[in-house]
Design a protein around this motif. Structure first.
Motif, PDB file in Angstrom:
ATOM      1  N   PRO A  97       4.460  -8.198  -0.010  1.00  0.00           N
ATOM      2  CA  PRO A  97       5.649  -8.790  -0.636  1.00  0.00           C
ATOM      3  C   PRO A  97       6.586  -7.740  -1.235  1.00  0.00           C
ATOM      4  CG  PRO A  97       3.612  -9.736  -1.528  1.00  0.00           C
ATOM      5  CD  PRO A  97       3.215  -8.564  -0.711  1.00  0.00           C
ATOM      6  N   ALA A  98       6.129  -6.482  -1.309  1.00  0.00           N
ATOM      7  CA  ALA A  98       6.996  -5.439  -1.884  1.00  0.00           C
ATOM      8  C   ALA A  98       7.986  -4.871  -0.878  1.00  0.00           C
ATOM      9  CB  ALA A  98       6.141  -4.310  -2.460  1.00  0.00           C
ATOM     10  N   ALA A 102       2.067  12.568  -2.422  1.00  0.00           N
ATOM     11  CA  ALA A 102       2.547  11.184  -2.577  1.00  0.00           C
ATOM     12  C   ALA A 102       3.686  11.041  -3.568  1.00  0.00           C
ATOM     13  CB  ALA A 102       1.383  10.294  -3.026  1.00  0.00           C
ATOM     14  N   ALA A 103       3.817  11.976  -4.508  1.00  0.00           N
ATOM     15  CA  ALA A 103       4.752  11.780  -5.618  1.00  0.00           C
ATOM     16  C   ALA A 103       6.164  11.393  -5.168  1.00  0.00           C
ATOM     17  CB  ALA A 103       4.791  13.025  -6.489  1.00  0.00           C
ATOM     18  N   PRO A 104       6.718  12.026  -4.135  1.00  0.00           N
ATOM     19  CA  PRO A 104       8.087  11.647  -3.771  1.00  0.00           C
ATOM     20  C   PRO A 104       8.228  10.171  -3.407  1.00  0.00           C
ATOM     21  CG  PRO A 104       7.472  13.688  -2.693  1.00  0.00           C
ATOM     22  CD  PRO A 104       6.219  13.133  -3.314  1.00  0.00           C
ATOM     23  N   ALA A 105       7.138   9.554  -2.963  1.00  0.00           N
ATOM     24  CA  ALA A 105       7.220   8.140  -2.600  1.00  0.00           C
ATOM     25  C   ALA A 105       7.168   7.247  -3.828  1.00  0.00           C
ATOM     26  CB  ALA A 105       6.061   7.778  -1.666  1.00  0.00           C
ATOM     27  N   ILE A 106       6.575   7.761  -4.887  1.00  0.00           N
ATOM     28  CA  ILE A 106       6.314   6.914  -6.051  1.00  0.00           C
ATOM     29  C   ILE A 106       7.432   7.034  -7.082  1.00  0.00           C
ATOM     30  CG2 ILE A 106       4.617   6.397  -7.856  1.00  0.00           C
ATOM     31  CD1 ILE A 106       3.624   5.992  -4.936  1.00  0.00           C
ATOM     32  N   VAL A 107       7.929   8.255  -7.254  1.00  0.00           N
ATOM     33  CA  VAL A 107       8.947   8.480  -8.285  1.00  0.00           C
ATOM     34  C   VAL A 107      10.229   7.766  -7.882  1.00  0.00           C
ATOM     35  CG1 VAL A 107      10.337  10.264  -9.407  1.00  0.00           C
ATOM     36  CG2 VAL A 107       7.939  10.706  -8.870  1.00  0.00           C
ATOM     37  N   ALA A 136       5.475   7.101   6.521  1.00  0.00           N
ATOM     38  CA  ALA A 136       4.168   6.870   5.889  1.00  0.00           C
ATOM     39  C   ALA A 136       4.344   6.735   4.372  1.00  0.00           C
ATOM     40  CB  ALA A 136       3.218   8.019   6.218  1.00  0.00           C
ATOM     41  N   ARG A 137       5.221   7.553   3.798  1.00  0.00           N
ATOM     42  CA  ARG A 137       5.397   7.472   2.342  1.00  0.00           C
ATOM     43  C   ARG A 137       6.154   6.202   1.939  1.00  0.00           C
ATOM     44  NH1 ARG A 137       6.130  13.702   0.499  1.00  0.00           N
ATOM     45  NH2 ARG A 137       8.171  13.423   1.450  1.00  0.00           N
ATOM     46  N   LEU A 138       7.032   5.711   2.824  1.00  0.00           N
ATOM     47  CA  LEU A 138       7.680   4.422   2.543  1.00  0.00           C
ATOM     48  C   LEU A 138       6.618   3.323   2.473  1.00  0.00           C
ATOM     49  CD1 LEU A 138      10.037   2.397   2.352  1.00  0.00           C
ATOM     50  CD2 LEU A 138      10.230   2.519   4.823  1.00  0.00           C
ATOM     51  N   LEU A 139       5.665   3.387   3.406  1.00  0.00           N
ATOM     52  CA  LEU A 139       4.584   2.400   3.392  1.00  0.00           C
ATOM     53  C   LEU A 139       3.719   2.563   2.143  1.00  0.00           C
ATOM     54  CD1 LEU A 139       3.509   2.430   7.150  1.00  0.00           C
ATOM     55  CD2 LEU A 139       4.848   0.692   5.960  1.00  0.00           C
ATOM     56  N   LEU A 140       3.442   3.827   1.795  1.00  0.00           N
ATOM     57  CA  LEU A 140       2.629   4.074   0.610  1.00  0.00           C
ATOM     58  C   LEU A 140       3.302   3.488  -0.625  1.00  0.00           C
ATOM     59  CD1 LEU A 140       0.062   5.683  -0.371  1.00  0.00           C
ATOM     60  CD2 LEU A 140       1.703   7.382  -1.171  1.00  0.00           C
ATOM     61  N   ARG A 141       4.596   3.685  -0.698  1.00  0.00           N
ATOM     62  CA  ARG A 141       5.360   3.146  -1.823  1.00  0.00           C
ATOM     63  C   ARG A 141       5.196   1.621  -1.881  1.00  0.00           C
ATOM     64  NH1 ARG A 141       9.884   4.346  -4.931  1.00  0.00           N
ATOM     65  NH2 ARG A 141      11.097   2.499  -5.369  1.00  0.00           N
ATOM     66  N   THR A 142       5.243   0.992  -0.715  1.00  0.00           N
ATOM     67  CA  THR A 142       5.109  -0.461  -0.650  1.00  0.00           C
ATOM     68  C   THR A 142       3.719  -0.888  -1.124  1.00  0.00           C
ATOM     69  OG1 THR A 142       6.547  -0.323   1.265  1.00  0.00           O
ATOM     70  CG2 THR A 142       5.504  -2.416   0.876  1.00  0.00           C
ATOM     71  N   SER A 164       7.625  -2.096  11.600  1.00  0.00           N
ATOM     72  CA  SER A 164       7.022  -2.892  10.523  1.00  0.00           C
ATOM     73  C   SER A 164       7.729  -4.234  10.396  1.00  0.00           C
ATOM     74  CB  SER A 164       7.176  -2.151   9.196  1.00  0.00           C
ATOM     75  OG  SER A 164       8.560  -1.978   8.905  1.00  0.00           O
ATOM     76  N   ILE A 165       7.138  -5.096   9.593  1.00  0.00           N
ATOM     77  CA  ILE A 165       7.769  -6.367   9.241  1.00  0.00           C
ATOM     78  C   ILE A 165       9.105  -6.075   8.556  1.00  0.00           C
ATOM     79  CG2 ILE A 165       7.534  -8.296   7.600  1.00  0.00           C
ATOM     80  CD1 ILE A 165       4.493  -8.258   8.333  1.00  0.00           C
ATOM     81  N   GLN A 166       9.095  -5.087   7.669  1.00  0.00           N
ATOM     82  CA  GLN A 166      10.331  -4.654   7.016  1.00  0.00           C
ATOM     83  C   GLN A 166      11.397  -4.293   8.062  1.00  0.00           C
ATOM     84  OE1 GLN A 166      11.759  -4.133   4.007  1.00  0.00           O
ATOM     85  NE2 GLN A 166      13.420  -2.839   4.753  1.00  0.00           N
ATOM     86  N   GLY A 167      11.002  -3.488   9.026  1.00  0.00           N
ATOM     87  CA  GLY A 167      11.950  -3.002  10.027  1.00  0.00           C
ATOM     88  C   GLY A 167      12.496  -4.138  10.892  1.00  0.00           C
TER      89      GLY A 167
END
Ligand SMILES: Cc1cc2nc3c(=O)[nH]c(=O)nc-3n(C[C@H](O)[C@H](O)[C@H](O)COP(=O)(O)OP(=O)(O)OC[C@H]3O[C@@H](n4cnc5c(N)ncnc54)[C@H](O)[C@@H]3O)c2cc1C
Length: 441
Positions: free
Chosen positions: A70-71, A135-140, A199-205, A420-423
């Motif tokens: 859902p994110a 991972a930090a760039p995906a989270i910040v 991959a980091r976009l997915l990680l963020r999700t 992805s579903i997003q895409g």
């Protein structure tokens, strides 16, 4: 618009969308909301494209295990997630190590499992530091690389492969294996060749949302989109030609012909490309056909669950005991997938050219090893070979491809945005905007 008598009666409409996967349905919905007369033609016997759910012996099984997060910005924006009655997985991973199944928990969402995570020795401080470096760039939040539709707005760093990025962050050891095995199941590749940005976009999700399954199965998602259409999707209608005639497009399927002012090709990449060969002299979708990655999903019924964990589980041993990239006791998270008193286990293995196809027994043995349980009594409910599950997504991760191919002809689908579903949703939205653009000009 005038009807032209032919081998079959020619119908007409303003916009025809070909393909009722997420991209086509989202596009059609937005066009309808903008007042356009829209039809959707779909080759299969139901809507959903790559998202289908089957009823088998009282179980729900999706055609290849997948989850809804859902994110995803597009899901937040365009899907009524509440109406799907989501059954969430736990926020973490079950990790098979040499000494058994350990839990790697999301530190904020599953704080009660944190003690177990650190007690297990899964997360060594040096490895955690490297993981954070990667991972930090995906989270910040300040990374700010995606707008509210999930579209890339800036590229702050050079995109490389996932493998290269993990090497650069000096991510090694057991934690690297966990990350690699987790992404193998999500990206459907095990060589780290996917875009690190993706991959980091997915990680963020995954960091900001908890994936789950709709109570009625994954197909409830496309069905929700389809239910909003005033004219029901015409299923069982495989379009075999699209050609320009006069100022409009003439579209044909077996037993049906339709004249539309505009056509949106919302088909999977291979079908879109082969159909496009006949439009405007060939190659009309302009994207080429991306290679597709596949998955083999087995669904087993068990009288006892092999674990009480409601987590996706991976084998992170140096030498994994078999072909599986992940497994989960789906009914622990989504009780609606199994009849009362029964339990449903999914196992997923990579599937495609050059890969040996594992037999049912090898799959069952590996799952039993991951859980440390006896799987001899499990009954096979369904086995899904899905060769074209996801388009490859190598670096660099660009912005979605333009939806307008030529005047009156548009294309959308996950392969034109992100795999992805997003895409898919985002691409459908962009195609609708492109169709409507003259109205805004
Ligand atoms: C097993 C599996 C697991 C996945 N896991 C995830 C996940 O966990 N998270 C995630 O975000 N994404 C996941 N995905 C990807 C996601 O499901 C897809 O990105 C998305 O569904 C693609 O939608 P689409 O509309 O772009 O294409 P499609 O769903 O492929 O839709 C194309 C439609 O066009 C129709 N069509 C083709 N030819 C014709 C024709 N000639 N005439 C009429 N119609 C035609 C097809 O029948 C189909 O309905 C997974 C996919 C699979 C298969």
């Amino acid at each position: 618009m005038a009807c032209v008598p032919r081998w079959t009666m020619t119908d007409s409409c303003e916009v025809l969308v070909v393909g009722a996967g997420l991209a086509g349905l989202q596009c059609a919905r937005e066009l309808q909301a903008a007042g356009r007369e829209v039809r959707v033609w779909e080759a299969a016997d139901d809507v959903g494209g790559r998202i289908r759910t089957e009823h088998r012996d009282g179980f729900l099984v999706d055609r290849g295990f997948q989850v809804l997060n859902p994110a995803y910005p597009a899901v937040r924006r365009w899907v009524d997630v509440g109406a799907l009655d989501m059954q969430p997985f736990g926020a973490g991973l079950g990790v098979r190590r040499d000494d058994g199944l350990a839990v790697l928990a999301h530190p904020l969402r599953e704080p009660q499992l944190i003690a177990g995570t650190f007690g297990s020795g899964l997360a060594k401080p040096r490895e955690v530091a490297a993981l954070l470096r990667w991972a930090a760039p995906a989270i910040v939040r300040s990374w700010g690389q995606y707008d509210d539709g999930g579209r890339r707005t800036a590229v702050p760093v050079r995109d490389v492969t996932l493998r290269q990025a993990m090497d650069d962050a000096r991510l090694a050891g057991g934690l690297r294996r966990v990350v690699e095995r987790f992404f193998a199941g999500v990206l459907l590749e095990d060589d780290g060749s996917t875009s690190n940005d993706f991959a980091r976009l997915l990680l963020r999700t995954f960091a900001f949302g908890v994936p789950g399954l709709p109570r009625l199965g994954m197909q409830a998602l496309p069905r929700q989109l389809a239910a909003a259409l005033a004219t029901p999707v015409r299923t069982g209608t495989a379009v075999d030609s699209i050609r320009r005639e006069g100022g409009s497009m003439l579209v044909r399927a077996a037993g049906a012909e339709l004249r539309a002012e505009q056509v949106v090709v919302a088909m999977d990449p291979a079908s879109a490309e082969s159909l496009a060969l006949g439009i405007d002299g060939g190659g009309a979708t302009g994207s080429g056909v991306p290679a597709m990655k596949g998955v083999l999903t087995h669904w087993f019924a068990a009288s006892e669950p092999p674990t009480r964990l409601n987590l996706l589980c991976v084998d992170a041993r140096e030498r994994p005991g078999g072909p599986l990239v992940n497994t989960a006791v789906v009914s622990n998270a989504a009780p609606g997938y199994a009849p009362a008193g029964r339990h449903l286990v999914q196992t997923s293995a990579l599937f495609g050219p050059g890969r040996p196809v594992p037999g049912d027994d090898a799959v069952r043995r590996h799952a039993a090893e991951i859980y440390g349980a006896d799987a001899a009594g499990w009954e096979l409910v369904a086995r899904h070979e899905v060769p074209n599950a996801l388009p490859v997504q190598p670096p660099p991760l660009g912005s979605p491809q333009p939806a307008e191919i030529s005047p009156g002809l548009f294309a959308c689908g996950d392969h034109r945005a992100t795999a992805s579903i997003q895409g898919a949703l985002e691409s459908g939205h962009l195609a609708a905007q492109a169709v409507l653009r003259p109205d805004f000009g």
